[in-house]
Design a protein around this motif. Sequence first.
Motif, mmCIF file in Angstrom:
data_model
loop_
_atom_site.group_PDB
_atom_site.id
_atom_site.type_symbol
_atom_site.label_atom_id
_atom_site.label_comp_id
_atom_site.label_asym_id
_atom_site.label_seq_id
_atom_site.Cartn_x
_atom_site.Cartn_y
_atom_site.Cartn_z
ATOM 1 N N ASP A 72 30.022 34.195 19.278
ATOM 2 C CA ASP A 72 31.099 33.747 19.863
ATOM 3 C C ASP A 72 31.714 32.361 20.075
ATOM 4 O OD1 ASP A 72 31.662 36.530 20.840
ATOM 5 O OD2 ASP A 72 29.859 36.411 21.906
ATOM 6 N N LEU A 73 30.415 31.695 19.784
ATOM 7 C CA LEU A 73 30.419 30.014 19.998
ATOM 8 C C LEU A 73 29.630 29.366 18.675
ATOM 9 C CD1 LEU A 73 31.832 27.607 21.207
ATOM 10 C CD2 LEU A 73 29.784 27.611 22.899
ATOM 11 N N PHE A 74 30.347 28.471 18.180
ATOM 12 C CA PHE A 74 29.199 27.685 17.378
ATOM 13 C C PHE A 74 29.205 26.369 17.726
ATOM 14 C CE2 PHE A 74 28.984 24.508 13.789
ATOM 15 C CZ PHE A 74 27.852 24.882 13.212
ATOM 16 N N ALA A 75 27.965 25.821 17.926
ATOM 17 C CA ALA A 75 27.837 24.573 18.569
ATOM 18 C C ALA A 75 26.971 23.813 17.619
ATOM 19 C CB ALA A 75 27.107 24.443 19.813
ATOM 20 N N ALA A 76 27.139 22.588 16.897
ATOM 21 C CA ALA A 76 26.298 21.922 16.230
ATOM 22 C C ALA A 76 25.930 20.551 17.072
ATOM 23 C CB ALA A 76 27.095 21.187 14.861
ATOM 24 N N ILE A 77 24.669 20.160 16.948
ATOM 25 C CA ILE A 77 23.916 19.176 17.795
ATOM 26 C C ILE A 77 23.112 18.294 16.889
ATOM 27 C CG2 ILE A 77 22.425 18.644 19.778
ATOM 28 C CD1 ILE A 77 22.750 21.583 20.580
ATOM 29 N N GLY A 78 23.581 17.049 16.904
ATOM 30 C CA GLY A 78 22.882 15.791 16.310
ATOM 31 C C GLY A 78 22.878 16.122 14.790
ATOM 32 N N THR A 79 24.135 16.452 14.058
ATOM 33 C CA THR A 79 24.224 16.742 12.662
ATOM 34 C C THR A 79 24.938 15.725 12.052
ATOM 35 O OG1 THR A 79 25.933 18.065 12.833
ATOM 36 C CG2 THR A 79 23.821 19.265 12.963
ATOM 37 N N SER A 80 24.784 15.143 10.943
ATOM 38 C CA SER A 80 25.492 14.330 10.233
ATOM 39 C C SER A 80 27.144 14.936 9.759
ATOM 40 C CB SER A 80 24.671 13.742 9.019
ATOM 41 O OG SER A 80 24.716 14.742 7.918
ATOM 42 N N GLU A 85 31.308 20.213 18.813
ATOM 43 C CA GLU A 85 30.352 19.272 18.218
ATOM 44 C C GLU A 85 29.687 18.616 19.272
ATOM 45 O OE1 GLU A 85 30.297 16.150 14.843
ATOM 46 O OE2 GLU A 85 31.847 15.759 16.006
ATOM 47 N N MET A 86 28.261 18.397 19.427
ATOM 48 C CA MET A 86 27.566 17.445 20.202
ATOM 49 C C MET A 86 26.939 16.295 19.492
ATOM 50 S SD MET A 86 26.216 20.085 23.174
ATOM 51 C CE MET A 86 26.470 21.680 22.218
ATOM 52 N N ASN A 87 27.221 15.079 19.585
ATOM 53 C CA ASN A 87 26.601 14.123 18.716
ATOM 54 C C ASN A 87 26.667 12.822 19.480
ATOM 55 O OD1 ASN A 87 25.412 13.425 16.300
ATOM 56 N ND2 ASN A 87 26.863 14.185 15.001
ATOM 57 N N LEU A 88 25.951 11.793 18.624
ATOM 58 C CA LEU A 88 26.179 10.319 19.377
ATOM 59 C C LEU A 88 27.586 9.884 18.916
ATOM 60 C CD1 LEU A 88 22.904 8.379 18.764
ATOM 61 C CD2 LEU A 88 24.124 8.594 20.937
ATOM 62 N N GLU A 89 28.112 10.372 18.023
ATOM 63 C CA GLU A 89 29.477 9.762 17.537
ATOM 64 C C GLU A 89 30.195 10.843 16.551
ATOM 65 O OE1 GLU A 89 27.498 7.246 13.808
ATOM 66 O OE2 GLU A 89 28.144 6.048 15.781
ATOM 67 N N PRO A 90 31.124 10.822 16.140
ATOM 68 C CA PRO A 90 31.983 11.933 15.434
ATOM 69 C C PRO A 90 30.912 11.816 14.092
ATOM 70 C CG PRO A 90 33.726 10.655 16.421
ATOM 71 C CD PRO A 90 32.535 9.957 16.757
ATOM 72 N N SER A 91 31.047 13.249 13.456
ATOM 73 C CA SER A 91 30.404 13.422 12.355
ATOM 74 C C SER A 91 31.297 13.252 11.057
ATOM 75 C CB SER A 91 29.672 14.932 12.287
ATOM 76 O OG SER A 91 30.478 15.896 12.464
ATOM 77 N N ASP A 92 30.619 13.531 10.073
ATOM 78 C CA ASP A 92 31.626 13.342 8.866
ATOM 79 C C ASP A 92 32.761 14.746 8.768
ATOM 80 O OD1 ASP A 92 30.102 11.307 8.145
ATOM 81 O OD2 ASP A 92 29.256 12.165 5.960
ATOM 82 N N ASN A 93 32.396 15.853 9.399
ATOM 83 C CA ASN A 93 33.030 17.044 9.570
ATOM 84 C C ASN A 93 33.558 17.052 10.826
ATOM 85 O OD1 ASN A 93 30.728 17.717 10.637
ATOM 86 N ND2 ASN A 93 30.816 19.825 9.670
ATOM 87 N N ALA A 94 33.826 16.217 11.549
ATOM 88 C CA ALA A 94 34.414 16.007 13.099
ATOM 89 C C ALA A 94 35.800 16.954 13.236
ATOM 90 C CB ALA A 94 34.411 14.906 13.772
ATOM 91 N N GLY A 95 36.386 17.069 12.083
ATOM 92 C CA GLY A 95 37.843 17.739 12.218
ATOM 93 C C GLY A 95 37.730 19.087 12.283
ATOM 94 N N SER A 96 36.338 19.542 11.653
ATOM 95 C CA SER A 96 36.285 21.267 11.669
ATOM 96 C C SER A 96 35.981 21.500 13.097
ATOM 97 C CB SER A 96 35.005 21.588 10.940
ATOM 98 O OG SER A 96 35.451 21.160 9.431
ATOM 99 N N PHE A 97 35.949 20.919 14.051
ATOM 100 C CA PHE A 97 35.375 21.408 15.587
ATOM 101 C C PHE A 97 36.778 21.229 16.533
ATOM 102 C CE2 PHE A 97 31.532 19.878 13.449
ATOM 103 C CZ PHE A 97 30.624 20.624 13.907
#
Length: 237
Positions: free
Chosen positions: A169-177, A199-211
């Motif tokens: 129901d929800l996909f969450a990515a944590i600390g991924t590049s 997305e949960m991260n220190l800063e936007p990841s390379d695929n931040a546009g997918s979230f």
Amino acid sequence: MNLFVLTGAGISAESGLGTFRDREGLWRRFDPMRLATPEAFAADPDEVHAFYNLRRQGVVAAQLNAAHAALARLETVLAERGGALFLCTQNVDDLHERAGSGSVTHMHGEILKARCTACRDVRGNRGDLGTDQPCPSCGAAGSLRLDIGWFGEMPMHLGRIEAALDRADLFAAIGTSGAVYPAAGFAARARRNGIRTLEMNLEPSDNAGSFDEARYGPAGAIVPAFVNDICGREAQK
């Protein structure tokens, strides 16, 4: 709720384990082609063993942090309410397990396990590995390697991972590049299937546009806050 969580090196950074692709990452200081490929192991197994022996010592000494503990709590809460947490990690450490997560899928293997290249036996190993050690199962000398996925090798458990992602129901990515595939493509796959992405991260990841949404900050702060939000919603149902 069925929740799919993908964790990367960022969730263990606060436990003292280095990340890989940022400005201070391991692959900025060491050549992965000399240390993290089957070809490198075949050419110089002693050098590869020495590198990973140091990394293994770091994992054994590391302490879990609040983000690991929060995900373990979330697994319990969702199960109590008829849902499920599928925890998929790109990390080879055991901090999720030490925090109490009961079911962790390691798509890149586990640094605290050794695999025999002769008989394929896999078992726990917390000590150093070397070319002089025989396999405890078949006795073959110099046949032991880490049970992890190197560059050029297929990630593990992909069928199970993709099936779990498709029913989330929800996909969450944590600390991924967001730079390493196939994991970097999970968010886009989820969105194609109409699954909300976070997305949960220190800063936007390379695929931040997918979230669909993002929370930025240290994992030890933002992951417990996220878990509290989910647990609060589940309690209101």
